[in-house]
Design a protein around this motif. Structure first.
Motif, PDB file in Angstrom:
ATOM      1  N   VAL A 159       2.050   4.495   1.484  1.00 18.48           N
ATOM      2  CA  VAL A 159       1.151   5.595   1.846  1.00 18.48           C
ATOM      3  C   VAL A 159      -0.289   5.241   1.475  1.00 18.48           C
ATOM      4  CG1 VAL A 159       0.531   7.991   1.337  1.00 18.48           C
ATOM      5  CG2 VAL A 159       2.911   7.391   1.783  1.00 18.48           C
ATOM      6  N   ILE A 160      -0.485   4.714   0.272  1.00 21.41           N
ATOM      7  CA  ILE A 160      -1.833   4.305  -0.146  1.00 21.41           C
ATOM      8  C   ILE A 160      -2.343   3.189   0.764  1.00 21.41           C
ATOM      9  CG2 ILE A 160      -3.179   3.269  -2.013  1.00 21.41           C
ATOM     10  CD1 ILE A 160      -1.231   4.694  -3.964  1.00 21.41           C
ATOM     11  N   LEU A 197      -1.482   2.567   3.845  1.00 18.62           N
ATOM     12  CA  LEU A 197      -1.752   3.113   5.171  1.00 18.62           C
ATOM     13  C   LEU A 197      -3.139   3.734   5.234  1.00 18.62           C
ATOM     14  CD1 LEU A 197      -0.466   3.697   7.967  1.00 18.62           C
ATOM     15  CD2 LEU A 197       0.236   5.888   7.040  1.00 18.62           C
ATOM     16  N   LEU A 198      -3.517   4.442   4.203  1.00 12.42           N
ATOM     17  CA  LEU A 198      -4.813   5.113   4.185  1.00 12.42           C
ATOM     18  C   LEU A 198      -5.985   4.149   4.050  1.00 12.42           C
ATOM     19  CD1 LEU A 198      -3.918   8.143   1.907  1.00 12.42           C
ATOM     20  CD2 LEU A 198      -4.213   8.143   4.385  1.00 12.42           C
ATOM     21  N   PHE A 199      -5.841   3.111   3.244  1.00 13.33           N
ATOM     22  CA  PHE A 199      -6.973   2.259   2.934  1.00 13.33           C
ATOM     23  C   PHE A 199      -7.051   0.956   3.723  1.00 13.33           C
ATOM     24  CE2 PHE A 199      -6.666   4.899  -0.887  1.00 13.33           C
ATOM     25  CZ  PHE A 199      -7.945   5.418  -0.876  1.00 13.33           C
ATOM     26  N   ALA A 200      -5.960   0.485   4.297  1.00 10.48           N
ATOM     27  CA  ALA A 200      -6.025  -0.785   5.028  1.00 10.48           C
ATOM     28  C   ALA A 200      -5.089  -0.843   6.224  1.00 10.48           C
ATOM     29  CB  ALA A 200      -5.722  -1.951   4.092  1.00 10.48           C
ATOM     30  N   GLY A 201      -3.925  -0.242   6.116  1.00  8.47           N
ATOM     31  CA  GLY A 201      -2.896  -0.417   7.125  1.00  8.47           C
ATOM     32  C   GLY A 201      -3.258   0.077   8.504  1.00  8.47           C
ATOM     33  N   LEU A 202      -3.866   1.241   8.569  1.00  2.00           N
ATOM     34  CA  LEU A 202      -4.190   1.812   9.871  1.00  2.00           C
ATOM     35  C   LEU A 202      -5.222   0.968  10.615  1.00  2.00           C
ATOM     36  CD1 LEU A 202      -3.123   4.226  11.337  1.00  2.00           C
ATOM     37  CD2 LEU A 202      -4.982   5.582  10.440  1.00  2.00           C
ATOM     38  N   VAL A 203      -6.227   0.504   9.913  1.00  2.00           N
ATOM     39  CA  VAL A 203      -7.282  -0.309  10.537  1.00  2.00           C
ATOM     40  C   VAL A 203      -6.716  -1.646  11.010  1.00  2.00           C
ATOM     41  CG1 VAL A 203      -9.450  -1.510  10.103  1.00  2.00           C
ATOM     42  CG2 VAL A 203      -9.096   0.787   9.203  1.00  2.00           C
ATOM     43  N   MET A 204      -5.924  -2.297  10.162  1.00  2.30           N
ATOM     44  CA  MET A 204      -5.374  -3.603  10.536  1.00  2.30           C
ATOM     45  C   MET A 204      -4.345  -3.464  11.662  1.00  2.30           C
ATOM     46  SD  MET A 204      -7.095  -5.786   8.991  1.00  2.30           S
ATOM     47  CE  MET A 204      -6.186  -7.119   9.725  1.00  2.30           C
ATOM     48  N   ALA A 205      -3.526  -2.425  11.619  1.00  3.20           N
ATOM     49  CA  ALA A 205      -2.544  -2.211  12.680  1.00  3.20           C
ATOM     50  C   ALA A 205      -3.239  -1.952  14.015  1.00  3.20           C
ATOM     51  CB  ALA A 205      -1.619  -1.059  12.321  1.00  3.20           C
ATOM     52  N   LEU A 206      -4.365  -1.284  13.969  1.00  2.00           N
ATOM     53  CA  LEU A 206      -5.138  -1.050  15.184  1.00  2.00           C
ATOM     54  C   LEU A 206      -5.615  -2.378  15.777  1.00  2.00           C
ATOM     55  CD1 LEU A 206      -6.325   1.100  17.066  1.00  2.00           C
ATOM     56  CD2 LEU A 206      -8.347   1.116  15.618  1.00  2.00           C
ATOM     57  N   GLY A 207      -6.028  -3.304  14.938  1.00  2.26           N
ATOM     58  CA  GLY A 207      -6.430  -4.631  15.412  1.00  2.26           C
ATOM     59  C   GLY A 207      -5.291  -5.351  16.109  1.00  2.26           C
ATOM     60  N   TYR A 208      -4.104  -5.295  15.524  1.00  2.00           N
ATOM     61  CA  TYR A 208      -2.941  -5.926  16.149  1.00  2.00           C
ATOM     62  C   TYR A 208      -2.560  -5.218  17.444  1.00  2.00           C
ATOM     63  CZ  TYR A 208      -2.057  -8.914  12.145  1.00  2.00           C
ATOM     64  OH  TYR A 208      -2.160  -9.873  11.175  1.00  2.00           O
ATOM     65  N   LEU A 267       1.581  -1.662   9.214  1.00  4.59           N
ATOM     66  CA  LEU A 267       1.505  -0.236   8.891  1.00  4.59           C
ATOM     67  C   LEU A 267       2.282   0.115   7.629  1.00  4.59           C
ATOM     68  CD1 LEU A 267       1.827   1.680  12.263  1.00  4.59           C
ATOM     69  CD2 LEU A 267      -0.075   1.764  10.663  1.00  4.59           C
ATOM     70  N   TRP A 268       3.417  -0.524   7.408  1.00  3.49           N
ATOM     71  CA  TRP A 268       4.335  -0.149   6.325  1.00  3.49           C
ATOM     72  C   TRP A 268       4.920  -1.422   5.698  1.00  3.49           C
ATOM     73  CZ3 TRP A 268       4.032   4.833   5.241  1.00  3.49           C
ATOM     74  CH2 TRP A 268       5.000   5.437   4.441  1.00  3.49           C
ATOM     75  N   PRO A 269       4.119  -2.229   4.973  1.00  2.32           N
ATOM     76  CA  PRO A 269       4.575  -3.555   4.551  1.00  2.32           C
ATOM     77  C   PRO A 269       5.416  -3.605   3.279  1.00  2.32           C
ATOM     78  CG  PRO A 269       2.308  -3.270   3.906  1.00  2.32           C
ATOM     79  CD  PRO A 269       2.699  -2.036   4.676  1.00  2.32           C
ATOM     80  N   PHE A 270       5.216  -2.668   2.366  1.00  3.54           N
ATOM     81  CA  PHE A 270       5.912  -2.766   1.081  1.00  3.54           C
ATOM     82  C   PHE A 270       7.394  -2.474   1.271  1.00  3.54           C
ATOM     83  CE2 PHE A 270       1.511  -2.062  -0.042  1.00  3.54           C
ATOM     84  CZ  PHE A 270       1.325  -3.053  -0.979  1.00  3.54           C
ATOM     85  N   GLY A 271       8.222  -3.353   0.728  1.00  3.44           N
ATOM     86  CA  GLY A 271       9.670  -3.276   0.918  1.00  3.44           C
ATOM     87  C   GLY A 271      10.137  -4.163   2.050  1.00  3.44           C
ATOM     88  N   ARG A 272       9.200  -4.855   2.697  1.00  3.23           N
ATOM     89  CA  ARG A 272       9.546  -5.795   3.770  1.00  3.23           C
ATOM     90  C   ARG A 272       8.782  -7.097   3.555  1.00  3.23           C
ATOM     91  NH1 ARG A 272       8.924  -2.948   9.429  1.00  3.23           N
ATOM     92  NH2 ARG A 272       6.855  -2.424   8.666  1.00  3.23           N
ATOM     93  N   THR A 273       9.283  -8.154   4.153  1.00  4.16           N
ATOM     94  CA  THR A 273       8.624  -9.458   4.088  1.00  4.16           C
ATOM     95  C   THR A 273       8.902 -10.201   5.388  1.00  4.16           C
ATOM     96  OG1 THR A 273       8.312 -11.429   2.735  1.00  4.16           O
ATOM     97  CG2 THR A 273      10.575 -10.642   2.981  1.00  4.16           C
TER      98      THR A 273
END
Length: 133
Positions: free
Chosen positions: A10-11, A13-24, A52-58
């Protein structure tokens, strides 16, 4: 562990995930429009969901990846990969300014290999038995 991953995601997503996912997603849409580059578009969308949701995945290299994946990664690297990797670097620098953001900056830097060479990789849960192998 799942609660910690949820909070981190969640943290993120708010600070980096949404922007980077938009680029992809933009890279994926461009690849889908240029019909011949649809495989790269599929890879871009797959990575967008991971970002968008990286923690818990690799990610890990697929055993069946061959020469076609290697050649495709070279094309991706020239066209879109280095832009996305640059986005990860800039975002990680911005996150590393604060002490709380350092773990998220590190997670962002760990995504650079998949942003540069997405073909021949798969996204797996860290709960899977041999996820890191």
């Amino acid at each position: 562990m799942k609660l910690i991953n949820f909070v981190l995601n969640v943290i993120w997503l708010l600070f980096a995930g949404l922007v980077m996912a938009l680029g992809y997603a933009v890279a994926g849409l461009i690849c889908m429009i240029l019909i011949i580059t649809i495989p790269w578009g599929i890879a871009a969308f797959r990575i967008a969901f991971y970002v968008l949701w990286p923690f818990g995945r690799t990610t890990r290299v697929r055993d069946d990846a061959g020469a076609a994946s290697c050649a495709g990664n070279v094309v991706w690297l020239v066209v879109a990969g280095w832009w996305l990797a640059l986005g990860h670097i800039v975002t990680s620098i911005a996150l590393a300014i604060t002490i709380i953001g350092i773990p998220f900056a590190w997670a962002n830097l760990k995504m650079i290999p998949v942003s540069l060479m997405p073909l021949g990789r798969e996204i797996v849960s860290t709960d899977d038995r041999f996820a890191g192998w």
